[in-house]
Design a protein around this motif. Structure first.
Motif, PDB file in Angstrom:
ATOM      1  N   LYS A  34      -7.704  -0.762  -5.512  1.00 56.22           N
ATOM      2  CA  LYS A  34      -6.400  -1.312  -5.054  1.00 56.22           C
ATOM      3  C   LYS A  34      -5.664  -2.081  -6.124  1.00 56.22           C
TER       4      LYS A  34
ATOM      5  N   ASP B 239     -13.548  -7.839   4.883  1.00 56.58           N
ATOM      6  CA  ASP B 239     -12.847  -6.931   4.058  1.00 56.58           C
ATOM      7  C   ASP B 239     -11.660  -7.538   3.515  1.00 56.58           C
TER       8      ASP B 239
ATOM      9  N   THR C  84     -15.618   1.068   0.480  1.00 54.84           N
ATOM     10  CA  THR C  84     -16.466   1.766   1.513  1.00 54.84           C
ATOM     11  C   THR C  84     -17.976   1.683   1.585  1.00 54.84           C
TER      12      THR C  84
ATOM     13  N   LYS D  86     -13.134   4.839  -7.319  1.00 49.55           N
ATOM     14  CA  LYS D  86     -14.203   4.250  -6.431  1.00 49.55           C
ATOM     15  C   LYS D  86     -15.193   3.365  -6.921  1.00 49.55           C
TER      16      LYS D  86
ATOM     17  N   TYR E  25      -7.230  -5.867  -0.033  1.00 49.14           N
ATOM     18  CA  TYR E  25      -5.864  -6.036  -0.512  1.00 49.14           C
ATOM     19  C   TYR E  25      -5.553  -7.473  -0.883  1.00 49.14           C
TER      20      TYR E  25
ATOM     21  N   SER F 235     -12.135  -4.450  -3.925  1.00 49.07           N
ATOM     22  CA  SER F 235     -12.031  -2.973  -4.372  1.00 49.07           C
ATOM     23  C   SER F 235     -11.094  -3.112  -5.524  1.00 49.07           C
TER      24      SER F 235
HETATM   25  N1  PMP Z   1     -10.951  -1.390   3.509  1.00 45.14           N
HETATM   26  C1  PMP Z   1      -9.677  -1.209   3.674  1.00 45.14           C
HETATM   27  C2  PMP Z   1      -9.084  -1.900   4.654  1.00 45.14           C
HETATM   28  C3  PMP Z   1      -9.095  -0.071   2.985  1.00 45.14           C
HETATM   29  O1  PMP Z   1      -7.934   0.107   3.567  1.00 45.14           O
HETATM   30  C4  PMP Z   1      -9.795   0.534   2.288  1.00 45.14           C
HETATM   31  C5  PMP Z   1      -9.108   1.780   1.420  1.00 45.14           C
HETATM   32  N2  PMP Z   1      -8.595   2.181   1.296  1.00 45.14           N
HETATM   33  C6  PMP Z   1     -11.045   0.420   1.980  1.00 45.14           C
HETATM   34  C7  PMP Z   1     -11.766  -0.326   2.624  1.00 45.14           C
HETATM   35  C8  PMP Z   1     -12.095   1.259   0.808  1.00 45.14           C
HETATM   36  O2  PMP Z   1     -11.812   1.076  -0.430  1.00 45.14           O
HETATM   37  P1  PMP Z   1     -12.541   2.060  -1.487  1.00 45.14           P
HETATM   38  O3  PMP Z   1     -11.551   3.052  -1.838  1.00 45.14           O
HETATM   39  O4  PMP Z   1     -12.691   0.983  -2.620  1.00 45.14           O
HETATM   40  O5  PMP Z   1     -13.783   2.403  -0.914  1.00 45.14           O
END
Ligand code: PMP
Ligand code: GLN
Length: 383
Positions: A231, A197, A96, A239, A200, A228
């Motif tokens: 995940k 992004d 994020t 985080k 996943y 990230s």
């Molecule tokens: N982008 C997408 C599409 C997500 O689903 C998520 C999180 N859940 C994030 C970004 C953020 O990831 P993080 O928890 O590492 O900030």
């Protein structure tokens, strides 16, 4: 004093709302995306070890060198791109934050940013704070693919950035090589950056491959790719994430990152670096691991009145509920399911500027233990 909000349209996120509602009703929380199982023991042990070894002060602004090297080595192995850990990889406190920094670094006042609906909720507020404006393109309703003709139509001299998300939250749709080539052709002659992004990236099923922008020579030259560790290593609460971009772009991204957080959390970076070094192949078993969970859930739901197509990626499954309650919109349905049937989910309409009229979709998270998935199946089949 009158407080004039810079984000007047923004409330509490749907993830917080639904998790709170789940808690209040003691419901099974399949809304916000996070595993209900723990991370690998060696990873947790490494964190403990580094905290006790005194690795508790600021890390380097760009990220711990050992972790940047592990990220670069993974990228080289999986995507055949020899990125430079010094100049192209930056560790951030979560994806994020990386997305936010990239948007602040690239979007100027009056710029347009193309996003595809349903669209992850953190992009638009970041664009607004940068003084830009999101131009929303709805993905095709039946398969969540991109309509490149519509994309071509909205491109103009104000377009500064395109944000893509594959594997896609919430639909699980994947961009193909043909999609990436279309995108490259359409923005080739324009000064447009790409924010990809890919949080996943390792959760792709049925033998399909993730087409990373890191593996696309042309697009990578103008891209920032975000991922990230949350995940990948079942540690969303840590985080910790990263962004990868060519050197000149990375220099701009770091100018923002150094004043948003300066650096990511230190002991997490040590622990992740150790774990990646010891088990570089850990990510290779994730597709099978999560595909089993998807299959368990889908099999359990075969006897239900929900209809669905098994998700191609991510840890989310969409369920169509029109055979159960077509009198409720998806927000009402998600609330009703939580209150009356003890299962919390995420309605899809909140990810749209203009939700499609005849859509009755909920997103549920299957990053759960086998017993949780079995219970979810029982509860959802009883409706
Ligand atoms: N982008 C997408 C599409 C997500 O689903 C998520 C999180 N859940 C994030 C970004 C953020 O990831 P993080 O928890 O590492 O900030
Ligand atoms: N990305 C997670 C999801 O889609 C939620 C993260 C958050 O709560 N902001 O469920």
């Amino acid at each position: 004093m009158v407080l004039q909000s810079k984000l007047p349209q923004v409330g509490v996120t749907i993830f917080t709302q639904m998790s709170q509602l789940a808690h209040a009703h003691g419901a099974l929380n399949l809304s916000q995306g996070f595993p209900d199982f723990d991370a690998a023991e060696p990873l947790k042990d490494a964190l403990q070890r580094h905290v006790h070894a005194g690795h508790n002060q600021y890390a380097a602004m760009t990220g711990l060198a050992a972790l940047r090297e592990q990220v670069a080595s993974k990228i080289s192995r999986l995507y055949r791109n020899p990125v430079c850990p010094e100049q192209e990889v930056t560790i951030t406190p979560g994806a994020t934050q990386a997305l936010f920094c990239a948007i602040q670094a690239l979007v100027r006042s009056g710029d347009e940013v193309i996003v595809f609906d349903p669209c992850y909720d953190s992009y638009e507020p970041a664009v607004s704070l940068a003084g830009g404006r999101c131009v929303h393109i709805a993905l095709n309703e039946h398969d969540f693919s991109v309509d490149w003709q519509q994309f071509a139509k909205v491109l103009n001299d104000k377009t500064r950035l395109v944000i893509i998300n594959s594997p896609h939250n919430p639909s699980g749709a994947l961009l193909s090589i043909a999609d990436l080539n279309q995108l490259a052709a359409l923005i080739r002659e324009r000064d447009i950056y790409l924010l990809s992004d890919e949080v996943y990236e390792h959760l792709v099923f049925d033998g399909q491959l993730h087409n990373s922008i890191l593996a696309h020579d042309e697009l990578y030259q103008r891209a920032c790719v975000v991922s990230s560790f949350g995940k990948t290593y079942h540690v969303t609460g840590w985080k910790t994430g990263y962004m990868v971009a060519p050197p000149k772009l990375t220099a701009e991204l770091r100018k923002v990152h150094q004043y948003v957080s300066f650096c990511a959390v230190t002991p997490m970076q040590y622990a992740l670096a150790d774990f990646m070094l010891a088990q570089p192949e850990y990510v290779d078993q994730l597709p099978v691991f999560y595909q089993r969970k998807r299959d368990q859930l889908c099999q359990a739901l075969e006897g239900s009145r929900f209809t669905f197509t098994p998700s191609a990626s991510t840890y989310f499954q969409l369920l169509d509920y029109r055979n159960i309650r077509d009198d409720l919109n998806d927000v009402q349905m998600a609330q009703w399911l939580t209150r009356e049937h003890g299962v919390a989910s995420i309605p899809l309409s909140v990810f749209y500027q203009q939700p499609p009229r005849d859509q009755y979709l909920l997103r549920i998270c299957f990053a759960k233990r086998a017993d949780t998935l079995a219970l979810a199946g029982e509860k959802l089949c009883a409706i």
